[in-house]
Write a protein that holds these residues in place. Structure first.
Motif, PDB file in Angstrom:
ATOM      1  N   GLN A   1      39.444  46.798  35.654  1.00 14.20           N
ATOM      2  CA  GLN A   1      38.650  47.952  35.207  1.00 14.20           C
ATOM      3  C   GLN A   1      38.269  48.845  36.389  1.00 14.20           C
ATOM      4  O   GLN A   1      38.067  50.044  36.241  1.00 14.20           O
ATOM      5  CB  GLN A   1      37.362  47.460  34.522  1.00 14.20           C
ATOM      6  CG  GLN A   1      37.591  46.686  33.239  1.00 14.20           C
ATOM      7  CD  GLN A   1      38.227  47.541  32.157  1.00 14.20           C
ATOM      8  OE1 GLN A   1      37.829  48.672  31.945  1.00 14.20           O
ATOM      9  NE2 GLN A   1      39.245  46.994  31.504  1.00 14.20           N
ATOM     10  N   HIS A   2      38.107  48.213  37.551  1.00 10.00           N
ATOM     11  CA  HIS A   2      37.730  48.987  38.731  1.00 10.00           C
ATOM     12  C   HIS A   2      38.965  49.201  39.606  1.00 10.00           C
ATOM     13  O   HIS A   2      39.565  48.242  40.091  1.00 10.00           O
ATOM     14  CB  HIS A   2      36.647  48.256  39.526  1.00 10.00           C
ATOM     15  CG  HIS A   2      35.407  48.003  38.731  1.00 10.00           C
ATOM     16  ND1 HIS A   2      34.556  49.024  38.360  1.00 10.00           N
ATOM     17  CD2 HIS A   2      34.895  46.868  38.207  1.00 10.00           C
ATOM     18  CE1 HIS A   2      33.566  48.515  37.648  1.00 10.00           C
ATOM     19  NE2 HIS A   2      33.749  47.213  37.541  1.00 10.00           N
ATOM     20  N   ASN A   3      39.323  50.453  39.788  1.00  6.30           N
ATOM     21  CA  ASN A   3      40.515  50.774  40.569  1.00  6.30           C
ATOM     22  C   ASN A   3      40.368  50.340  42.025  1.00  6.30           C
ATOM     23  O   ASN A   3      39.274  50.376  42.589  1.00  6.30           O
ATOM     24  CB  ASN A   3      40.766  52.285  40.552  1.00  6.30           C
ATOM     25  CG  ASN A   3      41.090  52.788  39.158  1.00  6.30           C
ATOM     26  OD1 ASN A   3      41.357  51.996  38.258  1.00  6.30           O
ATOM     27  ND2 ASN A   3      41.055  54.091  38.978  1.00  6.30           N
ATOM     28  N   ILE A   4      41.484  49.961  42.595  1.00  9.44           N
ATOM     29  CA  ILE A   4      41.511  49.704  44.036  1.00  9.44           C
ATOM     30  C   ILE A   4      41.621  51.053  44.745  1.00  9.44           C
ATOM     31  O   ILE A   4      42.366  51.936  44.311  1.00  9.44           O
ATOM     32  CB  ILE A   4      42.728  48.817  44.398  1.00  9.44           C
ATOM     33  CG1 ILE A   4      42.570  47.437  43.750  1.00  9.44           C
ATOM     34  CG2 ILE A   4      42.886  48.704  45.909  1.00  9.44           C
ATOM     35  CD1 ILE A   4      43.837  46.602  43.788  1.00  9.44           C
ATOM     36  N   PHE A   5      40.863  51.188  45.807  1.00 11.02           N
ATOM     37  CA  PHE A   5      40.891  52.451  46.554  1.00 11.02           C
ATOM     38  C   PHE A   5      40.978  52.142  48.039  1.00 11.02           C
ATOM     39  O   PHE A   5      40.308  51.228  48.522  1.00 11.02           O
ATOM     40  CB  PHE A   5      39.619  53.261  46.261  1.00 11.02           C
ATOM     41  CG  PHE A   5      39.502  54.523  47.075  1.00 11.02           C
ATOM     42  CD1 PHE A   5      40.194  55.671  46.700  1.00 11.02           C
ATOM     43  CD2 PHE A   5      38.730  54.550  48.222  1.00 11.02           C
ATOM     44  CE1 PHE A   5      40.093  56.837  47.463  1.00 11.02           C
ATOM     45  CE2 PHE A   5      38.624  55.704  48.991  1.00 11.02           C
ATOM     46  CZ  PHE A   5      39.311  56.844  48.604  1.00 11.02           C
TER      47      PHE A   5
ATOM     48  N   GLU B   1      46.437  42.440  54.177  1.00 14.62           N
ATOM     49  CA  GLU B   1      47.222  42.876  53.001  1.00 14.62           C
ATOM     50  C   GLU B   1      46.854  44.309  52.610  1.00 14.62           C
ATOM     51  O   GLU B   1      47.727  45.117  52.299  1.00 14.62           O
ATOM     52  CB  GLU B   1      46.931  41.966  51.814  1.00 14.62           C
ATOM     53  CG  GLU B   1      47.475  40.565  51.919  1.00 14.62           C
ATOM     54  CD  GLU B   1      46.990  39.694  50.763  1.00 14.62           C
ATOM     55  OE1 GLU B   1      47.385  38.533  50.729  1.00 14.62           O
ATOM     56  OE2 GLU B   1      46.216  40.190  49.915  1.00 14.62           O
ATOM     57  N   ALA B   2      45.556  44.578  52.619  1.00 15.29           N
ATOM     58  CA  ALA B   2      45.108  45.920  52.225  1.00 15.29           C
ATOM     59  C   ALA B   2      45.687  46.966  53.182  1.00 15.29           C
ATOM     60  O   ALA B   2      46.164  48.022  52.749  1.00 15.29           O
ATOM     61  CB  ALA B   2      43.585  45.979  52.214  1.00 15.29           C
TER      62      ALA B   2
ATOM     63  N   ASN C   1      37.340  47.319  46.067  1.00 22.40           N
ATOM     64  CA  ASN C   1      37.780  46.562  44.880  1.00 22.40           C
ATOM     65  C   ASN C   1      39.098  45.841  45.056  1.00 22.40           C
ATOM     66  O   ASN C   1      39.787  45.541  44.073  1.00 22.40           O
ATOM     67  CB  ASN C   1      37.885  47.489  43.645  1.00 22.40           C
ATOM     68  CG  ASN C   1      36.553  48.100  43.308  1.00 22.40           C
ATOM     69  OD1 ASN C   1      35.532  47.434  43.398  1.00 22.40           O
ATOM     70  ND2 ASN C   1      36.556  49.374  42.942  1.00 22.40           N
ATOM     71  N   TYR C   2      39.468  45.544  46.294  1.00 25.46           N
ATOM     72  CA  TYR C   2      40.687  44.770  46.530  1.00 25.46           C
ATOM     73  C   TYR C   2      40.308  43.314  46.764  1.00 25.46           C
ATOM     74  O   TYR C   2      39.494  43.021  47.639  1.00 25.46           O
ATOM     75  CB  TYR C   2      41.470  45.325  47.722  1.00 25.46           C
ATOM     76  CG  TYR C   2      42.745  44.544  47.982  1.00 25.46           C
ATOM     77  CD1 TYR C   2      43.844  44.680  47.142  1.00 25.46           C
ATOM     78  CD2 TYR C   2      42.829  43.642  49.035  1.00 25.46           C
ATOM     79  CE1 TYR C   2      44.999  43.939  47.348  1.00 25.46           C
ATOM     80  CE2 TYR C   2      43.977  42.904  49.256  1.00 25.46           C
ATOM     81  CZ  TYR C   2      45.064  43.058  48.402  1.00 25.46           C
ATOM     82  OH  TYR C   2      46.212  42.316  48.593  1.00 25.46           O
ATOM     83  N   ARG C   3      40.921  42.422  45.978  1.00 33.38           N
ATOM     84  CA  ARG C   3      40.638  40.973  46.038  1.00 33.38           C
ATOM     85  C   ARG C   3      39.123  40.736  46.108  1.00 33.38           C
ATOM     86  O   ARG C   3      38.417  41.096  45.202  1.00 33.38           O
ATOM     87  CB  ARG C   3      41.387  40.327  47.201  1.00 33.38           C
ATOM     88  CG  ARG C   3      42.921  40.408  47.019  1.00 33.38           C
ATOM     89  CD  ARG C   3      43.572  39.137  47.459  1.00 33.38           C
ATOM     90  NE  ARG C   3      44.992  39.280  47.768  1.00 33.38           N
ATOM     91  CZ  ARG C   3      45.978  38.926  46.942  1.00 33.38           C
ATOM     92  NH1 ARG C   3      45.716  38.463  45.740  1.00 33.38           N
ATOM     93  NH2 ARG C   3      47.241  39.052  47.296  1.00 33.38           N
ATOM     94  N   LEU C   4      38.578  40.179  47.206  1.00 32.59           N
ATOM     95  CA  LEU C   4      37.151  39.850  47.204  1.00 32.59           C
ATOM     96  C   LEU C   4      36.282  40.948  47.812  1.00 32.59           C
ATOM     97  O   LEU C   4      35.071  40.779  47.954  1.00 32.59           O
ATOM     98  CB  LEU C   4      36.895  38.517  47.923  1.00 32.59           C
ATOM     99  CG  LEU C   4      37.082  38.423  49.428  1.00 32.59           C
ATOM    100  CD1 LEU C   4      36.664  37.027  49.889  1.00 32.59           C
ATOM    101  CD2 LEU C   4      38.486  38.713  49.849  1.00 32.59           C
ATOM    102  N   PHE C   5      36.891  42.089  48.154  1.00 34.79           N
ATOM    103  CA  PHE C   5      36.106  43.183  48.730  1.00 34.79           C
ATOM    104  C   PHE C   5      35.502  44.059  47.636  1.00 34.79           C
ATOM    105  O   PHE C   5      36.199  44.480  46.722  1.00 34.79           O
ATOM    106  CB  PHE C   5      36.967  44.084  49.623  1.00 34.79           C
ATOM    107  CG  PHE C   5      37.626  43.358  50.759  1.00 34.79           C
ATOM    108  CD1 PHE C   5      36.906  42.480  51.560  1.00 34.79           C
ATOM    109  CD2 PHE C   5      38.968  43.549  51.034  1.00 34.79           C
ATOM    110  CE1 PHE C   5      37.515  41.806  52.616  1.00 34.79           C
ATOM    111  CE2 PHE C   5      39.589  42.885  52.077  1.00 34.79           C
ATOM    112  CZ  PHE C   5      38.871  42.009  52.863  1.00 34.79           C
ATOM    113  N   ASP C   6      34.234  44.353  47.776  1.00 37.12           N
ATOM    114  CA  ASP C   6      33.624  45.401  46.963  1.00 37.12           C
ATOM    115  C   ASP C   6      33.928  46.717  47.666  1.00 37.12           C
ATOM    116  O   ASP C   6      34.832  47.451  47.279  1.00 37.12           O
ATOM    117  CB  ASP C   6      32.118  45.141  46.855  1.00 37.12           C
ATOM    118  CG  ASP C   6      31.411  46.133  45.981  1.00 37.12           C
ATOM    119  OD1 ASP C   6      31.977  47.214  45.746  1.00 37.12           O
ATOM    120  OD2 ASP C   6      30.294  45.861  45.528  1.00 37.12           O
TER     121      ASP C   6
END
Lengths: 353, 222
Positions: A84-88, A40-41, A9-14
């Protein structure tokens, strides 16, 4: 050294898992497939205890902050701009889990009552605002909770800690501030490790014997002693020896000060002529091995990939990794090349970018 | 010889430069005759000892950015077509994500990847090389007996080491070259001979080639 990395859920990554990772990792892919976002991630993950990085990643993209608001600064970090969707993020190192990082954007409701009005019960100001929250879960299960919020014209972070993994990010569009470079050189000199730097520089420019910092007013200038045919050794500003050599110096400085960590370079070929790239990779790999640094570099250049292979083909299998990001049905996937695949693609000039 | 772009979805792998030229001309004839819809890009891997090269090439090809739809490999049978086929299969098994065909000349389809892979051994049923099949196509040619007599005569002198203690198919290259020597504007490149019509590409001896190219470029019969 990380052996796998997962980001959600970071930028364009599911959900993206990249493995196996190597000492030198080249990230290829068309535009807008997430190459820079992956760097960046990795940077946010390695600096998990420092939520300030969540602001700086935007600066690396030269994104102006038009409005000092949580949504303006942080929404774009979340997939589809949807907090709504946390970055992990998580990683492993030789099969052992490293820490996990969860980033969320959450509403906080505050009631602020001016002191002079507190007695009459009027003029209560209720404000709905957001704060960014970092929850770090260490491998032993303990957690660290940090937040960042906007207070009028400032961003306030609480609970900062030491970086989990040392990492330096060299963005594509910004050169490192000379003062920062001077500080890095000073750090290397204090550890009496400048000979590593000089010998690495000599791989590309054998006439250089040492490098020092001097000041020109406020601005540090890097002077190197060089042997010029028919003349006595002399000191010349490194800038006068070509922008490619200066760029190489910038890379080496960053690498030498990321000991045990990560060097993240966006568009590594920028400023470097393809004819020196084999030497550049040779030197970077030697130094990365010496300082136990893992390198992640994006590239659009097939010549850069060819050069990396030429430099590292006789090194162990985990010396070089090639990962191509590609968008498929709205999802970003990663294709990781094994040693045979890199060799075949390079020799037979099969498109990998 | 016109070549398709390197990133063609159809990729044919052959042993050497002569094969590249021969099969390039062969598919040109098929295209002209409307028997295939498109050309495959042909790569030669430099000789028969190509296990490592083949593995590297395929490993690099499979993950490339533009999808590959068909991969074909053509190898000489040499002394044993079944053993040659088994040898190619073993290389294919070493390549991540590649389907391994189980029948000579038939394509194995990986539906999930939308990729078909085939291996043609020539000839498929007896020892031999590419020239063996070309000679099959020339079997009724009037100078056939002359060619055989010439090669046998040369062989019996014992002065050509290349022929000594070798299987008969070793002489097929010599037989075909002797045939080509008798043609107008002698040229010993069999791709050129094919283009000039000295080797009849539409002879039934080449049927397995035609089916293979159709399977590779059109998915026909797979």
């Amino acid at each position: 050294m990380l052996t796998s990395f997962t980001v959600k859920n970071y930028r364009l990554f599911d959900t993206l898992t990249i493995e196996p990772l190597a000492r030198i990792n080249l990230i290829a892919g068309k535009n807008n497939t997430g190459k820079t976002s992956l760097l960046e991630a990795l940077w946010l993950y390695s600096g998990s205890t420092n939520p300030q990085l969540s602001v700086r990643v935007n600066a690396f993209r030269e994104m102006e902050i038009f409005r000092l608001s949580a949504s303006g600064i942080w929404d774009n970090l979340f997939r589809n701009f949807d907090p709504q969707h946390n970055i992990f993020m998580s990683a492993t190192s030789k099969g052992t889990p490293e820490h996990e990082l969860r980033i969320s954007l959450e509403e906080i409701t505050e009631v602020r009552i001016p002191v002079e009005d507190s007695g009459n019960g009027s003029a209560q100001a209720e404000q709905e605002r957001s704060q960014i929250r970092y929850v770090i879960t260490r491998p032993d299960g303990t957690q660290l909770d940090q937040t960042g919020r906007i207070e009028e014209d400032q961003i306030i972070f609480e609970g900062l800690g030491q970086a989990m993994i040392e990492a330096i990010f060299l963005p594509a569009r910004m050169r490192t501030n000379p003062k920062v470079m001077a500080a890095r050189l000073s750090h290397i000199e204090q550890r009496l490790e400048e000979h590593y730097l000089v010998s690495s520089m000599q791989v590309v420019e054998p006439r250089i014997h040492d490098i020092r910092t001097s000041s020109f007013g406020e601005v540090p200038v890097f002077q190197c002693r060089v042997t010029i045919s028919g003349l006595e050794d002399r000191r010349v500003p490194l800038n006068t020896m070509g922008s490619g050599l200066f760029r190489f110096f910038e890379l080496l400085l960053a690498l030498s000060t990321s000991s045990g960590g990560l060097l993240l370079v966006d568009e590594i070929e920028n400023g470097l002529h393809h004819s020196v790239m084999v030497k550049v990779w040779t030197a970077l790999f030697q130094l990365a091995t010496e300082f136990d640094v893992q390198v992640f570099a994006t590239t659009h250049s097939f010549e850069c990939i060819q050069a990396a292979y030429a430099a590292l083909q006789d090194e162990p299998a985990d010396a070089l990794g090639l990962h191509r990001l590609e968008e498929k049905d709205g999802q970003v996937e990663v294709i990781t090349y094994n040693a045979d695949a890199i060799a075949g693609a390079v020799k037979y000039e099969i498109e990998v970018r | 010889m016109e070549r398709p772009p390197k990133d063609s979805p159809y990729q044919l792998i052959v042993e050497g430069p002569d094969d590249l030229f021969f099969f390039g001309e062969f598919q040109t004839q098929l295209l002209k005759a409307g028997l295939i819809p498109d050309r495959a890009y042909i790569t030669e891997l430099g000789g028969k000892d190509q296990t490592l090269e083949l593995r590297k090439f395929l490993s690099g090809l499979i993950p490339r950015s533009k999808p590959v739809l068909g991969i074909g490999l053509i190898r000489d049978a040499d002394h044993d077509p079944a053993a040659t086929f088994t040898s190619v299969q073993s290389v294919l098994r070493q390549v991540d994500g590649l389907s391994v065909p189980t029948v000579i000349g038939k394509f194995k389809v990986d539906a999930a990847r939308n990729l078909r892979v085939g291996v043609l051994i020539i000839p498929p049923d007896r020892p031999g090389i590419r020239e063996t099949v070309c000679l099959d196509a020339l079997a009724e040619h009037p100078i056939g007996p002359c060619v055989d007599a010439f090669v046998d005569c040369v062989s019996e002198t014992g002065s050509i080491p290349y022929f000594e203690n070798k299987p008969d198919y070793f002489k097929d290259k010599g037989r075909l070259l002797a045939y080509l020597a008798a043609q107008e504007h002698t040229d010993y490149r069999i791709g050129i001979a094919l283009a000039r019509g000295f080797i009849p590409w539409d002879h039934t001896a080449f049927d397995s080639f035609v089916r293979f190219f159709q399977g590779l470029t059109a998915g026909r019969g797979v």
